[in-house]
Design a protein around this motif. Structure first.
Motif, mmCIF file in Angstrom:
data_model
loop_
_atom_site.group_PDB
_atom_site.id
_atom_site.type_symbol
_atom_site.label_atom_id
_atom_site.label_comp_id
_atom_site.label_asym_id
_atom_site.label_seq_id
_atom_site.Cartn_x
_atom_site.Cartn_y
_atom_site.Cartn_z
ATOM 1 N N MET A 37 0.654 -1.130 0.239
ATOM 2 C CA MET A 37 -0.015 -0.080 -0.119
ATOM 3 C C MET A 37 0.981 1.066 0.051
ATOM 4 S SD MET A 37 -3.195 -0.662 -0.116
ATOM 5 C CE MET A 37 -2.626 -2.046 -1.179
ATOM 6 N N ILE A 38 1.829 1.103 0.625
ATOM 7 C CA ILE A 38 3.004 2.521 0.758
ATOM 8 C C ILE A 38 3.514 2.666 -0.514
ATOM 9 C CG2 ILE A 38 4.774 3.416 1.930
ATOM 10 C CD1 ILE A 38 3.811 1.642 4.592
ATOM 11 N N VAL A 39 4.053 1.586 -1.108
ATOM 12 C CA VAL A 39 4.840 1.749 -2.276
ATOM 13 C C VAL A 39 3.677 2.259 -3.316
ATOM 14 C CG1 VAL A 39 5.874 0.678 -4.383
ATOM 15 C CG2 VAL A 39 6.541 0.041 -1.928
ATOM 16 N N LEU A 40 2.435 1.557 -3.580
ATOM 17 C CA LEU A 40 1.625 2.157 -4.523
ATOM 18 C C LEU A 40 1.099 3.687 -4.140
ATOM 19 C CD1 LEU A 40 -0.429 1.750 -6.714
ATOM 20 C CD2 LEU A 40 -2.038 0.626 -5.210
ATOM 21 N N LEU A 44 1.715 6.635 -6.824
ATOM 22 C CA LEU A 44 0.406 7.409 -7.409
ATOM 23 C C LEU A 44 0.781 8.861 -7.322
ATOM 24 C CD1 LEU A 44 -2.436 5.628 -6.025
ATOM 25 C CD2 LEU A 44 -1.821 5.466 -8.435
ATOM 26 N N GLU A 45 1.625 9.249 -6.417
ATOM 27 C CA GLU A 45 2.132 10.720 -6.005
ATOM 28 C C GLU A 45 3.264 11.059 -7.060
ATOM 29 O OE1 GLU A 45 0.968 12.850 -3.986
ATOM 30 O OE2 GLU A 45 -0.195 11.587 -2.580
ATOM 31 N N LEU A 46 3.915 10.171 -7.826
ATOM 32 C CA LEU A 46 5.047 10.549 -8.792
ATOM 33 C C LEU A 46 4.462 10.878 -10.279
ATOM 34 C CD1 LEU A 46 7.196 7.619 -7.776
ATOM 35 C CD2 LEU A 46 7.303 10.124 -7.003
ATOM 36 N N PRO A 213 8.779 -8.175 -6.748
ATOM 37 C CA PRO A 213 7.148 -8.163 -6.740
ATOM 38 C C PRO A 213 7.140 -6.685 -6.479
ATOM 39 C CG PRO A 213 7.891 -9.261 -4.826
ATOM 40 C CD PRO A 213 9.066 -9.246 -5.673
ATOM 41 N N LEU A 214 7.821 -5.797 -5.747
ATOM 42 C CA LEU A 214 7.360 -4.595 -5.578
ATOM 43 C C LEU A 214 7.574 -3.563 -6.718
ATOM 44 C CD1 LEU A 214 8.773 -3.583 -2.031
ATOM 45 C CD2 LEU A 214 6.431 -3.702 -2.664
ATOM 46 N N PHE A 215 8.365 -4.007 -7.535
ATOM 47 C CA PHE A 215 8.521 -3.313 -8.862
ATOM 48 C C PHE A 215 7.098 -3.305 -9.676
ATOM 49 C CE2 PHE A 215 11.955 -1.011 -10.939
ATOM 50 C CZ PHE A 215 12.923 -1.383 -10.145
ATOM 51 N N ILE A 216 6.473 -4.356 -9.816
ATOM 52 C CA ILE A 216 5.095 -4.688 -10.325
ATOM 53 C C ILE A 216 4.105 -3.539 -9.607
ATOM 54 C CG2 ILE A 216 3.303 -6.099 -10.778
ATOM 55 C CD1 ILE A 216 5.141 -8.569 -10.515
ATOM 56 N N ILE A 217 4.202 -3.290 -8.504
ATOM 57 C CA ILE A 217 3.190 -2.417 -7.810
ATOM 58 C C ILE A 217 3.663 -1.062 -8.276
ATOM 59 C CG2 ILE A 217 2.330 -1.833 -5.575
ATOM 60 C CD1 ILE A 217 1.724 -4.588 -6.300
ATOM 61 N N LEU A 218 5.125 -0.656 -8.196
ATOM 62 C CA LEU A 218 5.407 0.716 -8.487
ATOM 63 C C LEU A 218 5.170 0.987 -9.853
ATOM 64 C CD1 LEU A 218 7.269 3.021 -7.397
ATOM 65 C CD2 LEU A 218 9.323 1.812 -8.531
ATOM 66 N N VAL A 219 5.458 0.183 -10.691
ATOM 67 C CA VAL A 219 5.299 0.294 -12.221
ATOM 68 C C VAL A 219 3.946 0.602 -12.581
ATOM 69 C CG1 VAL A 219 5.195 -0.453 -14.650
ATOM 70 C CG2 VAL A 219 7.359 -0.644 -13.031
ATOM 71 N N PHE A 220 2.965 -0.390 -11.883
ATOM 72 C CA PHE A 220 1.522 0.080 -12.079
ATOM 73 C C PHE A 220 1.112 1.435 -11.566
ATOM 74 C CE2 PHE A 220 -2.645 0.211 -9.996
ATOM 75 C CZ PHE A 220 -3.569 -0.115 -11.226
ATOM 76 N N GLY A 221 1.461 1.780 -10.345
ATOM 77 C CA GLY A 221 1.360 3.187 -9.821
ATOM 78 C C GLY A 221 1.684 4.209 -10.698
ATOM 79 N N LEU A 222 2.954 3.980 -11.482
ATOM 80 C CA LEU A 222 3.245 5.111 -12.196
ATOM 81 C C LEU A 222 2.699 5.035 -13.497
ATOM 82 C CD1 LEU A 222 7.273 4.429 -11.858
ATOM 83 C CD2 LEU A 222 6.081 6.544 -10.870
ATOM 84 N N VAL A 223 2.077 3.917 -14.029
ATOM 85 C CA VAL A 223 1.479 3.786 -15.331
ATOM 86 C C VAL A 223 0.047 4.839 -15.088
ATOM 87 C CG1 VAL A 223 0.213 2.466 -16.890
ATOM 88 C CG2 VAL A 223 2.416 2.091 -16.162
ATOM 89 N N ILE A 224 -0.735 4.388 -13.935
ATOM 90 C CA ILE A 224 -2.173 5.054 -13.765
ATOM 91 C C ILE A 224 -1.832 6.450 -13.308
ATOM 92 C CG2 ILE A 224 -2.387 4.457 -11.458
ATOM 93 C CD1 ILE A 224 -5.327 3.497 -12.333
ATOM 94 N N ALA A 225 -0.723 7.049 -12.925
ATOM 95 C CA ALA A 225 -0.781 8.191 -12.224
ATOM 96 C C ALA A 225 -0.129 9.041 -13.469
ATOM 97 C CB ALA A 225 0.438 8.437 -11.123
ATOM 98 N N HIS A 249 -8.390 8.422 -8.929
ATOM 99 C CA HIS A 249 -8.760 9.181 -7.859
ATOM 100 C C HIS A 249 -9.332 8.074 -6.777
ATOM 101 C CE1 HIS A 249 -8.006 13.051 -9.459
ATOM 102 N NE2 HIS A 249 -8.795 12.747 -10.679
ATOM 103 N N GLY A 250 -10.035 7.343 -7.062
ATOM 104 C CA GLY A 250 -10.763 6.060 -6.211
ATOM 105 C C GLY A 250 -9.468 5.472 -5.468
ATOM 106 N N LEU A 251 -8.826 4.896 -6.407
ATOM 107 C CA LEU A 251 -7.676 4.026 -5.846
ATOM 108 C C LEU A 251 -6.737 4.859 -5.180
ATOM 109 C CD1 LEU A 251 -6.228 1.442 -5.941
ATOM 110 C CD2 LEU A 251 -4.839 2.238 -7.952
ATOM 111 N N HIS A 252 -6.442 6.216 -5.429
ATOM 112 C CA HIS A 252 -5.639 6.860 -4.471
ATOM 113 C C HIS A 252 -6.051 7.177 -3.183
ATOM 114 C CE1 HIS A 252 -3.307 10.373 -3.159
ATOM 115 N NE2 HIS A 252 -2.614 10.432 -4.372
ATOM 116 N N LEU A 253 -7.552 7.518 -2.974
ATOM 117 C CA LEU A 253 -8.348 7.577 -1.778
ATOM 118 C C LEU A 253 -8.024 6.168 -0.877
ATOM 119 C CD1 LEU A 253 -9.805 9.415 0.067
ATOM 120 C CD2 LEU A 253 -11.741 8.623 -1.177
ATOM 121 N N VAL A 254 -8.383 5.050 -1.456
ATOM 122 C CA VAL A 254 -8.452 3.848 -0.859
ATOM 123 C C VAL A 254 -7.173 3.631 -0.320
ATOM 124 C CG1 VAL A 254 -9.169 1.334 -1.158
ATOM 125 C CG2 VAL A 254 -10.525 3.123 -1.967
ATOM 126 N N THR A 255 -6.035 3.788 -1.258
ATOM 127 C CA THR A 255 -4.869 3.296 -0.926
ATOM 128 C C THR A 255 -4.356 4.108 0.277
ATOM 129 O OG1 THR A 255 -4.272 2.951 -3.031
ATOM 130 C CG2 THR A 255 -2.445 3.177 -1.840
#
Length: 390
Positions: A37-40, A44-46, A213-225, A249-255
């Protein structure tokens, strides 16, 4: 404060019940979910704009150099004071102590100046991911350890490590495009926790495939942001901007909310697991003090050399936290050293957090004085007359 609350809860449990509860499995699960959650949340902020290339590069350089230097010097300190510990063991123990905690930094720097806030988000995120990769790589160098954690590094050689990282990035991009395409087509309003479930599944698959595995989360966050950057050319027709922005926006709030809840419970449970006898040792206090000094001396040299004079409060924002604890408990029993005390871990976590707290309070007071001084200056009109030319 959360750790102290956990300590008080532990005292209450010991006073009213003789049954000992094993909190370590809960701590591990909360740690992994919190980490995702923290990496995502950070990803999403980047924003990957052209004008962010230099700040991101600077943050990456400081995070990487600071991590390696701190780990190296801390490992030397541990080897000197704990003679029974090997060089590789010292590096494994030193790595968690050298990783910045984005779990503490990201919610703590929201009121800083924009450029400083972004620097801390970039730096702490890079420190988390690079630190975890270094830790797993070191574990993989121990043949005797048959652990799925050691397998996360993707092999024992630097070449395998690099190839695994490249493969992870490529697969992460593919997964990210598929997820965005599918979830923007879902009409149900209850899809955000389903999305988080998919990300948890991808994290588990990444571990099984010995990827990062954290790279998968990081890259997904970067793509959607940064949808405009990634969905160009032939990919542009895949994107429904309005639907994708709703998901973002929904994912940002939930995360944000989930990360807050998870790290709250994590630090409380960590406080419950603390053993007080590990703190009453002058050797532990001395080692911890030396490690704290190393952290801030290296940080001062790096920031002063790369950024310049304007390094406050960045110099003191270097807390250790969730990932430090999580990686410490991930060290396999086969290579644990009896001479390393958990008190060192606790002193460094609390010490760096208190120093950061003092720095943030001091920075707020300094900003308040500057604003007050500016407001106290008189403002008036002045008639101006053009000079005559003779």
């Amino acid at each position: 404060m959360l750790i102290i609350l956990g300590v008080l809860v532990n005292l209450g449990l010991n006073a009213f019940s003789e049954t000992k509860i094993d909190f370590f499995p809960i701590l591990e699960i909360l740690g992994i979910v919190g980490l995702i959650m923290i990496v995502l949340e950070a990803a999403l902020e980047l924003k990957l704009d052209k004008d962010k290339v230099i700040p991101i590069t600077i943050a990456l350089a400081i995070a990487l150099i600071g991590l390696l230097l701190s780990t190296w010097v801390t490992a030397l300190i541990l080897q000197y004071f704990l003679p029974d510990i090997s060089s590789l063991q010292a590096w494994i123990y030193a790595t968690p102590l050298s990783i910045l905690s984005s779990a503490i930094i990201i919610p703590s720097v929201t009121h800083l100046r924009t450029d400083k806030k972004e620097f801390h988000i970039y730096e702490s995120t890079f420190s988390d991911i690079l630190g975890i990769m270094v830790f797993y790589f070191l574990l993989s160098k121990i043949p005797a350890v048959d652990s799925e954690l050691a397998a996360d590094s993707g092999g024992g050689s630097l070449l395998n490590f690099a190839l695994t990282t490249i493969l992870t990035v490529i697969l992460s991009l593919i997964f990210s495009y598929i997820i965005v395409f599918v979830f923007q087509k879902i009409k149900s309003s209850a899809k955000l926790f389903l999305l988080i479930s998919v990300l948890l599944l991808l994290y588990s698959i990444g571990k099984l495939l010995h990827l990062s595995p954290l790279f998968i989360i990081l890259v997904f966050g970067l793509v959607i942001a940064n949808m405009d950057l990634f969905f160009r050319g032939p990919f542009k027709k895949w994107l429904d901007k309005n639907k994708a922005k709703e998901v973002y926006h929904g994912l940002h709030l939930v995360t944000l909310e989930t990360a807050f809840v998870v790290r709250t419970f994590f630090f409380v449970i960590f406080g419950i697991t603390i053993v007080f006898s590990t703190l009453a040792d002058w050797k532990v206090i001395g080692i911890s003090a030396l490690c704290l000094a190393v952290i801030f001396i290296i940080r001062f040299v790096l920031l002063r050399s790369i950024i310049g004079k304007d390094i406050l409060p960045q110099l003191y924002v270097a807390p250790r936290g969730l990932i430090t604890v999580l990686l410490y408990y991930a060290i396999p029993d086969e290579i644990k050293s009896e001479s390393f005390s958990e008190g060192i871990l606790l002193f460094i976590i609390i010490g760096t957090s208190l120093i950061m707290t003092w720095a943030m309070i001091h920075n707020n007071k300094r900003s308040g004085k500057a604003i007050g001084k500016a407001k106290s200056l008189p403002v008036s009109d002045l008639k101006w007359k053009a000079p005559e030319i003779n």
